[in-house]
Design an enzyme around this catalytic site. Structure first.
Site, PDB file in Angstrom:
ATOM      1  N   HIS A  94      53.215  26.709  70.474  1.00  0.00           N
ATOM      2  CA  HIS A  94      51.854  26.763  71.027  1.00  0.00           C
ATOM      3  C   HIS A  94      51.936  27.203  72.480  1.00  0.00           C
ATOM      4  CE1 HIS A  94      52.113  22.877  73.242  1.00  0.00           C
ATOM      5  NE2 HIS A  94      52.802  22.441  72.199  1.00  0.00           N
ATOM      6  N   HIS A 139      54.519  16.619  79.290  1.00  0.00           N
ATOM      7  CA  HIS A 139      53.221  15.965  79.540  1.00  0.00           C
ATOM      8  C   HIS A 139      53.177  15.268  80.900  1.00  0.00           C
ATOM      9  CE1 HIS A 139      51.907  15.786  75.025  1.00  0.00           C
ATOM     10  NE2 HIS A 139      52.577  16.880  75.329  1.00  0.00           N
ATOM     11  N   ASP A 144      49.179  26.814  74.633  1.00  0.00           N
ATOM     12  CA  ASP A 144      48.371  25.981  75.538  1.00  0.00           C
ATOM     13  C   ASP A 144      49.260  24.866  76.090  1.00  0.00           C
ATOM     14  OD1 ASP A 144      48.397  24.591  72.962  1.00  0.00           O
ATOM     15  OD2 ASP A 144      46.997  23.202  73.898  1.00  0.00           O
ATOM     16  N   ASP A 169      57.309  22.610  76.748  1.00  0.00           N
ATOM     17  CA  ASP A 169      56.268  22.280  75.757  1.00  0.00           C
ATOM     18  C   ASP A 169      55.050  23.168  75.965  1.00  0.00           C
ATOM     19  OD1 ASP A 169      54.643  21.013  73.919  1.00  0.00           O
ATOM     20  OD2 ASP A 169      54.178  19.333  75.238  1.00  0.00           O
ATOM     21  N   GLU A 188      46.927  23.132  70.834  1.00  0.00           N
ATOM     22  CA  GLU A 188      47.682  22.003  70.255  1.00  0.00           C
ATOM     23  C   GLU A 188      47.486  20.731  71.066  1.00  0.00           C
ATOM     24  OE1 GLU A 188      50.779  19.172  69.347  1.00  0.00           O
ATOM     25  OE2 GLU A 188      50.525  20.145  71.266  1.00  0.00           O
ATOM     26  N   GLU A 189      47.527  20.861  72.379  1.00  0.00           N
ATOM     27  CA  GLU A 189      47.483  19.668  73.236  1.00  0.00           C
ATOM     28  C   GLU A 189      46.103  19.006  73.236  1.00  0.00           C
ATOM     29  OE1 GLU A 189      50.137  18.562  74.160  1.00  0.00           O
ATOM     30  OE2 GLU A 189      51.546  20.139  74.719  1.00  0.00           O
TER      31      GLU A 189
HETATM   32 ZN    ZN Z   1      53.924  20.660  72.299  1.00  0.00          ZN
END
Ligand code: ZN
Length: 451
Positions: free
Chosen positions: A90, A423, A92, A123, A156-157
């Site tokens: 992903h 994150h 995003d 990520d 996705e997030e």
């Molecule tokens: Zn991810």
């Protein structure tokens, strides 16, 4: 590894990969368009589409998904009769959070102490690069031996499920023999790991009523049925003395068969205070990957500040139950509901409402795809054997793909090892991990085609 031509090619491509990741990280592609302009996400999507076209992908398109974001799709045909592999990442990213907490600007890829820092570096923009590197390495060494479908999700997030719904509406689009989800991570850097299970979950709201209205605790307390006390008792009934989750009828004795999660390491990872015990029984991996786990996410009751001397007429709680692989989430929801109803004391009125539900996922680790990956990992990580880890959270797209393509094997790998701090502020990717996992993915595709 240096004697392997695929590894040599990936190594030679790393400087270019760093430039490309720098370009991709520079897009502030947070799929919350109130916070970050849509043009940032569109820029990242177009960047990926151009990269796919440059690799010879066909039918490259930005798909408008029902949540108002875009996923990037492309198809690279392989030899006739070859199997089809879907590569997922992903583009995003999580918002940067506290920008002042970053040692370097979040959207400028910055090298420091051998890692590359930037939001999305691991990520999952690094995952996009991992797929590209693997394909380039194969093209430079005899060609890509499978048909490849590439999908890069744009939200996705956010958990808004755009790609899941799009895939359900276009079931042929992502059909594949094997899916590589490039959004997981090694258990620790240098230890090749495939995430082979995901826990499912169920979310319920429980409301307890006992009185027509709140009463003075001095005048009525002692005989008046207290709804908050009833709720506390029923919530407590969801745990044994050692803290294990106890939902009537729900098995809680499964064992994890993959890697061993050292208890001391878990204490450090979870930042457990000195002297405080872990809860549950069995090995750590059993508890977090193979057994149910209940968590009370919230309770509606009077806050301490401003509380009055009252017996409560009503109280409410939101309860999450993580469901282990092998247990049907709908069945777990039923059992939880029945438990809450039957364990509520004093004839109090109880209402249980289901808020959400997601199935657990378990891969067939004995399949040809898993064997192909294990052999590839052994070459990319000399001296290491591929490990199997679980993941506590659910990835809804995994369930969507598993439901749409029940015969497809799904492998979760990626760059999100613990040091990547995904994150959080100061997210980073290890270039060594990017290099080795790209080699592993390339060799996996080759092994899988030959198997
Ligand atoms: Zn991810």
């Amino acid at each position: 590894m240096s004697s392997n031509p695929v590894a040599e090619t990936v190594s030679s491509l790393m400087p270019r990969a760093k430039e490309e990741l720098t370009a991709l990280v520079a897009f502030k592609s947070v799929a919350d368009f109130d916070q970050f302009p849509r043009s940032e996400s569109v820029g990242a999507a177009n960047w990926i589409a151009a990269a796919l076209r440059a690799e010879g992908f066909q039918d490259v398109d930005l798909l408008d998904t029902p949540d108002g974001t875009q996923s990037v799709y492309g198809y690279l045909p392989g030899p006739e009769g070859a199997r089809t592999v879907l590569l997922y990442a992903h583009y995003d990213v999580q918002p940067p959070l506290d920008e002042a907490g970053w040692a370097t600007p979040p959207f400028e890829l910055t090298e420091r102490d051998g890692r590359w820092y930037g939001r999305g570096a691991a990520d999952c923009k690094g995952g996009v690069l991992m797929h590209l590197l693997a394909l380039r390495a194969l093209k430079a060494n005899g060609g890509v031996p499978v048909h490849v479908k590439f999908i890069a999700e744009g939200s996705e997030e956010q958990g808004t499920g755009g790609l899941e719904r799009y895939a359900e509406q276009h079931p042929e689009l992502l059909a594949a023999d094997t899916v590589v989800i490039g959004d997981a991570g090694n258990f620790r850097a240098g230890l090749p790991t495939v995430t082979s299970t995901l826990r499912g979950m169920t979310l319920v709201r429980v409301k307890v009523d006992t009185l027509e209205g709140n009463l003075h605790s001095g005048q009525f307390g002692g005989a008046a049925p207290d709804a908050l006390a009833a709720l506390i008792r029923v919530l407590d009934s969801l745990r044994a003395e050692d803290g294990s989750t106890t939902v009537d009828g729900l098995a809680a004795d499964s064992a994890w068969e993959g890697l061993v999660y050292d208890e001391e390491q878990f204490r450090r990872d979870a930042r457990v205070l000195d002297g405080v015990e872990l809860i549950g029984s069995g090995a750590v991996a059993d508890r977090i990957w193979a057994r149910p786990a209940v968590t009370v996410l919230g309770i509606d009751c009077p806050p301490v500040v401003g509380a009055t001397p009252s017996v409560q007429a009503s109280a409410r709680a939101l309860i999450s139950l993580r469901v282990p692989p092998g247990v049907d989430a709908a069945e777990a929801t039923k059992l939880l509901q029945a438990h809450l109803e039957s364990r509520t004391p004093w004839g109090a009125r109880v209402a249980v409402e289901q808020i959400g539900q997601g199935q657990a996922f378990r891969a067939d680790t004995g399949s040809p795809a898993y064997r192909a990956m294990a052999d590839a990992m052994a070459v990319a990580y000399p001296g290491q054997e591929m490990q199997y880890a679980g993941q506590g959270g659910s990835i809804p797209l995994c369930n969507t793909l598993a439901a749409l393509y029940p015969r497809a094997e799904i492998l979760l790998i990626g760059l999100s090892e613990p040091e990547a701090q995904i994150h959080a502020v100061n997210e980073s990717v290890s270039p060594e991990e990017l290099e080795r996992l790209s080699v592993a993915e390339a060799l996996f595709l080759r092994n899988y085609a030959a198997s």
